[in-house]
Design a protein around this motif. Sequence first.
Motif, PDB file in Angstrom:
ATOM      1  N   LYS A  63      -0.600   8.098  -6.916  1.00  0.00           N
ATOM      2  CA  LYS A  63      -0.708   9.424  -7.616  1.00  0.00           C
ATOM      3  C   LYS A  63      -1.686  10.363  -6.811  1.00  0.00           C
ATOM      4  O   LYS A  63      -0.855  11.749  -6.703  1.00  0.00           O
ATOM      5  N   VAL A  64      -2.669  10.530  -6.188  1.00  0.00           N
ATOM      6  CA  VAL A  64      -3.145  11.255  -5.328  1.00  0.00           C
ATOM      7  C   VAL A  64      -1.942  11.782  -4.141  1.00  0.00           C
ATOM      8  O   VAL A  64      -2.058  12.201  -3.575  1.00  0.00           O
ATOM      9  N   GLU A  65      -0.997  10.891  -3.583  1.00  0.00           N
ATOM     10  CA  GLU A  65      -0.562  11.032  -2.156  1.00  0.00           C
ATOM     11  C   GLU A  65       1.415  12.139  -3.263  1.00  0.00           C
ATOM     12  O   GLU A  65       1.086  12.897  -2.660  1.00  0.00           O
ATOM     13  N   GLN A  66       1.290  11.377  -4.227  1.00  0.00           N
ATOM     14  CA  GLN A  66       2.808  12.478  -5.416  1.00  0.00           C
ATOM     15  C   GLN A  66       1.792  13.348  -4.936  1.00  0.00           C
ATOM     16  O   GLN A  66       3.063  14.590  -5.117  1.00  0.00           O
TER      17      GLN A  66
ATOM     18  N   THR B 255       1.729  19.636  -4.448  1.00  0.00           N
ATOM     19  CA  THR B 255       1.234  20.760  -4.029  1.00  0.00           C
ATOM     20  C   THR B 255       1.809  21.203  -2.299  1.00  0.00           C
ATOM     21  O   THR B 255       1.652  22.860  -3.139  1.00  0.00           O
ATOM     22  N   ILE B 256       2.200  20.351  -2.044  1.00  0.00           N
ATOM     23  CA  ILE B 256       2.322  20.879  -0.539  1.00  0.00           C
ATOM     24  C   ILE B 256       4.058  22.109  -0.495  1.00  0.00           C
ATOM     25  O   ILE B 256       3.955  22.387   0.200  1.00  0.00           O
ATOM     26  N   GLU B 257       4.513  21.652  -1.372  1.00  0.00           N
ATOM     27  CA  GLU B 257       6.058  21.971  -2.239  1.00  0.00           C
ATOM     28  C   GLU B 257       5.900  23.332  -2.520  1.00  0.00           C
ATOM     29  O   GLU B 257       6.196  24.155  -2.039  1.00  0.00           O
ATOM     30  N   GLN B 258       4.985  23.161  -3.874  1.00  0.00           N
ATOM     31  CA  GLN B 258       4.356  24.599  -3.829  1.00  0.00           C
ATOM     32  C   GLN B 258       3.932  25.272  -3.781  1.00  0.00           C
ATOM     33  O   GLN B 258       3.657  26.594  -3.384  1.00  0.00           O
TER      34      GLN B 258
ATOM     35  N   TRP C  32       0.993  -1.489  -0.456  1.00  0.00           N
ATOM     36  CA  TRP C  32      -0.071   0.066  -0.080  1.00  0.00           C
ATOM     37  C   TRP C  32       0.796   1.359  -0.347  1.00  0.00           C
ATOM     38  O   TRP C  32       2.163   1.023   0.676  1.00  0.00           O
ATOM     39  N   PRO C  33       0.697   1.894  -0.670  1.00  0.00           N
ATOM     40  CA  PRO C  33       1.608   3.993  -0.971  1.00  0.00           C
ATOM     41  C   PRO C  33       1.494   4.301   0.404  1.00  0.00           C
ATOM     42  O   PRO C  33       1.916   5.369  -0.191  1.00  0.00           O
TER      43      PRO C  33
END
Length: 125
Positions: A86-89, A94-97, A33-34
């Motif tokens: 992909k959602v977690e990535q 988004t957090i980094e941006q 699980w990712p």
Amino acid sequence: GQISYGGGDIRISGGGVIAEKVVATVDPANFTWPDYVFENTYALPSLESVESYIAKESHLPGIPSADEVYQNGIDFAKMDASILEKVEQLMLYTIEQNKQLQQQNDEMAKLRARIAELESQSSNK
């Protein structure tokens, strides 16, 4: 429709399956699980590398192409895990941006204050 059972598979042809709830169980020894995406050791792919992969392959890395799906079908547990990855990535991007945006806003506020200070000094001469 027709339902046949054999060798552990259930095949339904000529119709669909309607269910209120479907639970897929997985063997942790053979399935990941990712959650690893949020571990400190996870190497988030650069957006540039993702963009390059998409340009070359016409689908996301780690997600099967349409041709692969048409040929092999979909393993729903694996697909769900891949989509969650992909959602977690996306959340990490988004957090980094957001951090970068906040830093840029802080820098712009300092520059505006400096410009106002210089304009004030210039008009006082």
